[in-house]
Design a protein around this motif. Structure first.
Motif, PDB file in Angstrom:
ATOM      1  N   THR A  76       0.856  -1.189   0.000  1.00  0.00           N
ATOM      2  CA  THR A  76       0.000   0.000   0.000  1.00  0.00           C
ATOM      3  C   THR A  76       0.888   1.234   0.000  1.00  0.00           C
ATOM      4  OG1 THR A  76      -0.122   0.180   2.429  1.00  0.00           O
ATOM      5  CG2 THR A  76      -1.787  -1.205   1.338  1.00  0.00           C
ATOM      6  N   ASP A  77       0.323   2.345  -0.452  1.00  0.00           N
ATOM      7  CA  ASP A  77       1.078   3.585  -0.455  1.00  0.00           C
ATOM      8  C   ASP A  77       1.444   4.022   0.960  1.00  0.00           C
ATOM      9  OD1 ASP A  77       0.983   3.738  -3.198  1.00  0.00           O
ATOM     10  OD2 ASP A  77      -0.776   5.060  -3.246  1.00  0.00           O
ATOM     11  N   GLY A 140      13.315   4.851  -9.071  1.00  0.00           N
ATOM     12  CA  GLY A 140      11.913   4.903  -9.453  1.00  0.00           C
ATOM     13  C   GLY A 140      11.009   4.381  -8.352  1.00  0.00           C
ATOM     14  N   ASP A 141       9.693   4.472  -8.606  1.00  0.00           N
ATOM     15  CA  ASP A 141       8.694   4.083  -7.610  1.00  0.00           C
ATOM     16  C   ASP A 141       7.856   2.893  -8.064  1.00  0.00           C
ATOM     17  OD1 ASP A 141       9.349   6.135  -5.754  1.00  0.00           O
ATOM     18  OD2 ASP A 141       8.271   7.593  -6.995  1.00  0.00           O
ATOM     19  N   GLY A 142       8.404   2.082  -8.947  1.00  0.00           N
ATOM     20  CA  GLY A 142       7.676   0.906  -9.398  1.00  0.00           C
ATOM     21  C   GLY A 142       7.575  -0.154  -8.316  1.00  0.00           C
ATOM     22  N   THR A 213       5.627  10.889   6.572  1.00  0.00           N
ATOM     23  CA  THR A 213       4.705   9.865   6.076  1.00  0.00           C
ATOM     24  C   THR A 213       3.528  10.502   5.356  1.00  0.00           C
ATOM     25  OG1 THR A 213       5.308   8.352   7.875  1.00  0.00           O
ATOM     26  CG2 THR A 213       3.240   7.921   6.729  1.00  0.00           C
ATOM     27  N   ARG A 214       2.928  11.520   5.964  1.00  0.00           N
ATOM     28  CA  ARG A 214       1.806  12.211   5.347  1.00  0.00           C
ATOM     29  C   ARG A 214       2.213  12.831   4.019  1.00  0.00           C
ATOM     30  NH1 ARG A 214      -2.733  11.140   5.533  1.00  0.00           N
ATOM     31  NH2 ARG A 214      -3.580  13.247   5.434  1.00  0.00           N
ATOM     32  N   LEU A 215       3.411  13.421   3.975  1.00  0.00           N
ATOM     33  CA  LEU A 215       3.885  14.044   2.743  1.00  0.00           C
ATOM     34  C   LEU A 215       4.079  13.012   1.637  1.00  0.00           C
ATOM     35  CD1 LEU A 215       4.874  16.533   1.225  1.00  0.00           C
ATOM     36  CD2 LEU A 215       7.159  16.134   2.186  1.00  0.00           C
ATOM     37  N   GLU A 216       4.656  11.868   1.980  1.00  0.00           N
ATOM     38  CA  GLU A 216       4.869  10.826   0.985  1.00  0.00           C
ATOM     39  C   GLU A 216       3.549  10.246   0.483  1.00  0.00           C
ATOM     40  OE1 GLU A 216       7.515   9.918  -0.568  1.00  0.00           O
ATOM     41  OE2 GLU A 216       8.789  11.315   0.542  1.00  0.00           O
ATOM     42  N   ILE A 217       2.553  10.121   1.360  1.00  0.00           N
ATOM     43  CA  ILE A 217       1.240   9.632   0.935  1.00  0.00           C
ATOM     44  C   ILE A 217       0.606  10.612  -0.042  1.00  0.00           C
ATOM     45  CG2 ILE A 217      -1.106   9.150   1.719  1.00  0.00           C
ATOM     46  CD1 ILE A 217       0.085   8.036   4.288  1.00  0.00           C
ATOM     47  N   ILE A 218       0.693  11.899   0.276  1.00  0.00           N
ATOM     48  CA  ILE A 218       0.137  12.926  -0.615  1.00  0.00           C
ATOM     49  C   ILE A 218       0.850  12.921  -1.961  1.00  0.00           C
ATOM     50  CG2 ILE A 218      -0.135  15.417  -0.934  1.00  0.00           C
ATOM     51  CD1 ILE A 218      -0.541  15.597   2.110  1.00  0.00           C
ATOM     52  N   LYS A 219       2.181  12.776  -1.940  1.00  0.00           N
ATOM     53  CA  LYS A 219       2.928  12.720  -3.197  1.00  0.00           C
ATOM     54  C   LYS A 219       2.507  11.522  -4.040  1.00  0.00           C
ATOM     55  CE  LYS A 219       7.369  13.313  -3.064  1.00  0.00           C
ATOM     56  NZ  LYS A 219       8.783  13.188  -2.604  1.00  0.00           N
ATOM     57  N   SER A 220       2.294  10.383  -3.389  1.00  0.00           N
ATOM     58  CA  SER A 220       1.860   9.190  -4.124  1.00  0.00           C
ATOM     59  C   SER A 220       0.491   9.400  -4.751  1.00  0.00           C
ATOM     60  CB  SER A 220       1.822   7.981  -3.183  1.00  0.00           C
ATOM     61  OG  SER A 220       3.098   7.695  -2.656  1.00  0.00           O
ATOM     62  N   LEU A 222      -0.872  12.303  -5.601  1.00  0.00           N
ATOM     63  CA  LEU A 222      -0.732  13.261  -6.697  1.00  0.00           C
ATOM     64  C   LEU A 222      -0.146  12.599  -7.942  1.00  0.00           C
ATOM     65  CD1 LEU A 222       0.550  16.447  -4.808  1.00  0.00           C
ATOM     66  CD2 LEU A 222      -1.686  16.111  -5.869  1.00  0.00           C
ATOM     67  N   LEU A 223       0.837  11.718  -7.727  1.00  0.00           N
ATOM     68  CA  LEU A 223       1.442  11.014  -8.858  1.00  0.00           C
ATOM     69  C   LEU A 223       0.421  10.130  -9.564  1.00  0.00           C
ATOM     70  CD1 LEU A 223       3.972  10.304 -10.485  1.00  0.00           C
ATOM     71  CD2 LEU A 223       4.472   8.514  -8.799  1.00  0.00           C
ATOM     72  N   ARG A 224      -0.396   9.434  -8.785  1.00  0.00           N
ATOM     73  CA  ARG A 224      -1.420   8.582  -9.384  1.00  0.00           C
ATOM     74  C   ARG A 224      -2.477   9.421 -10.101  1.00  0.00           C
ATOM     75  NH1 ARG A 224      -0.731   3.425  -7.773  1.00  0.00           N
ATOM     76  NH2 ARG A 224       0.489   3.075  -5.864  1.00  0.00           N
ATOM     77  N   ALA A 225      -2.832  10.566  -9.520  1.00  0.00           N
ATOM     78  CA  ALA A 225      -3.802  11.445 -10.169  1.00  0.00           C
ATOM     79  C   ALA A 225      -3.246  11.989 -11.487  1.00  0.00           C
ATOM     80  CB  ALA A 225      -4.170  12.596  -9.234  1.00  0.00           C
ATOM     81  N   GLU A 226      -1.949  12.305 -11.488  1.00  0.00           N
ATOM     82  CA  GLU A 226      -1.313  12.781 -12.713  1.00  0.00           C
ATOM     83  C   GLU A 226      -1.301  11.691 -13.780  1.00  0.00           C
ATOM     84  OE1 GLU A 226       2.977  14.704 -14.163  1.00  0.00           O
ATOM     85  OE2 GLU A 226       2.680  14.070 -12.086  1.00  0.00           O
ATOM     86  N   GLU A 227      -0.990  10.475 -13.378  1.00  0.00           N
ATOM     87  CA  GLU A 227      -0.991   9.369 -14.340  1.00  0.00           C
ATOM     88  C   GLU A 227      -2.390   9.133 -14.897  1.00  0.00           C
ATOM     89  OE1 GLU A 227       0.572   6.195 -12.045  1.00  0.00           O
ATOM     90  OE2 GLU A 227       2.681   6.804 -12.298  1.00  0.00           O
ATOM     91  N   ASP A 228      -3.412   9.221 -14.020  1.00  0.00           N
ATOM     92  CA  ASP A 228      -4.788   9.040 -14.489  1.00  0.00           C
ATOM     93  C   ASP A 228      -5.182  10.153 -15.454  1.00  0.00           C
ATOM     94  OD1 ASP A 228      -5.004   6.791 -12.933  1.00  0.00           O
ATOM     95  OD2 ASP A 228      -5.994   7.822 -11.255  1.00  0.00           O
ATOM     96  N   ALA A 229      -4.737  11.380 -15.159  1.00  0.00           N
ATOM     97  CA  ALA A 229      -5.051  12.507 -16.034  1.00  0.00           C
ATOM     98  C   ALA A 229      -4.398  12.328 -17.402  1.00  0.00           C
ATOM     99  CB  ALA A 229      -4.597  13.813 -15.400  1.00  0.00           C
ATOM    100  N   ILE A 230      -3.166  11.835 -17.417  1.00  0.00           N
ATOM    101  CA  ILE A 230      -2.483  11.585 -18.688  1.00  0.00           C
ATOM    102  C   ILE A 230      -3.203  10.503 -19.479  1.00  0.00           C
ATOM    103  CG2 ILE A 230      -0.357  10.703 -19.723  1.00  0.00           C
ATOM    104  CD1 ILE A 230       1.173  12.035 -17.436  1.00  0.00           C
TER     105      ILE A 230
END
Length: 240
Positions: A76-77, A140-142, A213-220, A222-230
């Motif tokens: 999990t993230d 990377g974050d794979g 931890t909170r910052l890393e969760i938010i970054k994850s 945002l990254l997923r939202a960006e990928e979905d937007a793309i």
């Protein structure tokens, strides 16, 4: 669910205030109230920050271990973020240990560094978490990279008991001040400064762990939202 998260996050400002107050109190007691040690002089006051920093490094390492094991069991993230934050906490406080230790050693032993068992194992553990951070920053974050980092986080925790018992098992020059065979803290204000330091740095490490931890969760997220937007953008272009 959102309201529960908001209530949970509402504890962070009070935690930050308490942590700040404890650190200020520790500095005051250590440098104003606690007497100067007769043999080592004012350098002895490093002790009130060196040992709590080592303890906080353990807190970060254990957090990294827990998050890493949890991630391997069920990715999990949040668990990945907790492990990453723990490693960063271990690096920060481990760096404080490796800086304050030689400053104290220069006065106690006459030189800054020796390959003492505890010093060597502590440096090895710190380098493992530095390697963890470098891996997370550049690999990377794979899923594969995250699992490999989790394995490294577990390996780093395996070194903690070795650090703790190195003095008892292999001797060396590192002093034992607290615990069986320790020199102890004679003055009550010395004991107060040490106790406050341990409490303050515990709260400090928890505060940093929470924030990172909170910052890393938010970054994850945002990254997923960006990928979905793309992906949505590519779908739109395909339809046109």
């Amino acid at each position: 669910m959102t309201q529960q998260k908001n209530r949970f996050d509402g504890w962070f400002p009070p935690l930050l205030v308490v942590t700040t107050g404890l650190i200020v109190a520790t500095i005051y007691v250590a440098f104003v109230r606690a007497p100067i040690e007769a043999r080592m002089g004012i350098v002895q006051k490093i002790f009130y920050f060196h040992v709590p920093s080592a303890y906080s490094m353990y807190v970060g390492a254990i957090a990294c271990f827990v998050g890493s094991v949890g991630y391997l069991l069920k990715p999990t993230d949040a668990r990945d973020a907790f492990a990453r934050a723990g490693a960063e906490i271990a690096i920060v406080f481990g760096a404080i240990v490796l800086v304050t230790g030689p400053l104290w050693a220069a006065k106690a032993w006459g030189y800054f560094w020796t390959w003492d068992p505890r010093l060597t194992t502590a440096m090895l553990s710190w380098l493992l978490y530095v390697a963890y951070a470098v891996l997370r920053a550049f690999a990377g974050d794979g899923p594969g990279e995250s699992r490999f980092a989790a394995a490294l986080g577990i390996l780093g925790a395996a070194n903690l008991p070795i650090i703790h018992y190195s003095v008892q098992k292999w001797g060396g020059q590192h002093p034992v001040v607290v615990g069986s065979g320790g020199g102890g803290l004679a003055d009550p204000d010395m004991k107060l400064a040490f106790a406050l330091g341990m409490i303050a740095f515990t709260f400090f490490s928890i505060t940093l762990l929470w924030a990172r931890t909170r910052l890393e969760i938010i970054k994850s997220r945002l990254l997923r939202a960006e990928e979905d937007a793309i992906d949505l953008g590519l779908d739109d272009r395909t339809e046109i």
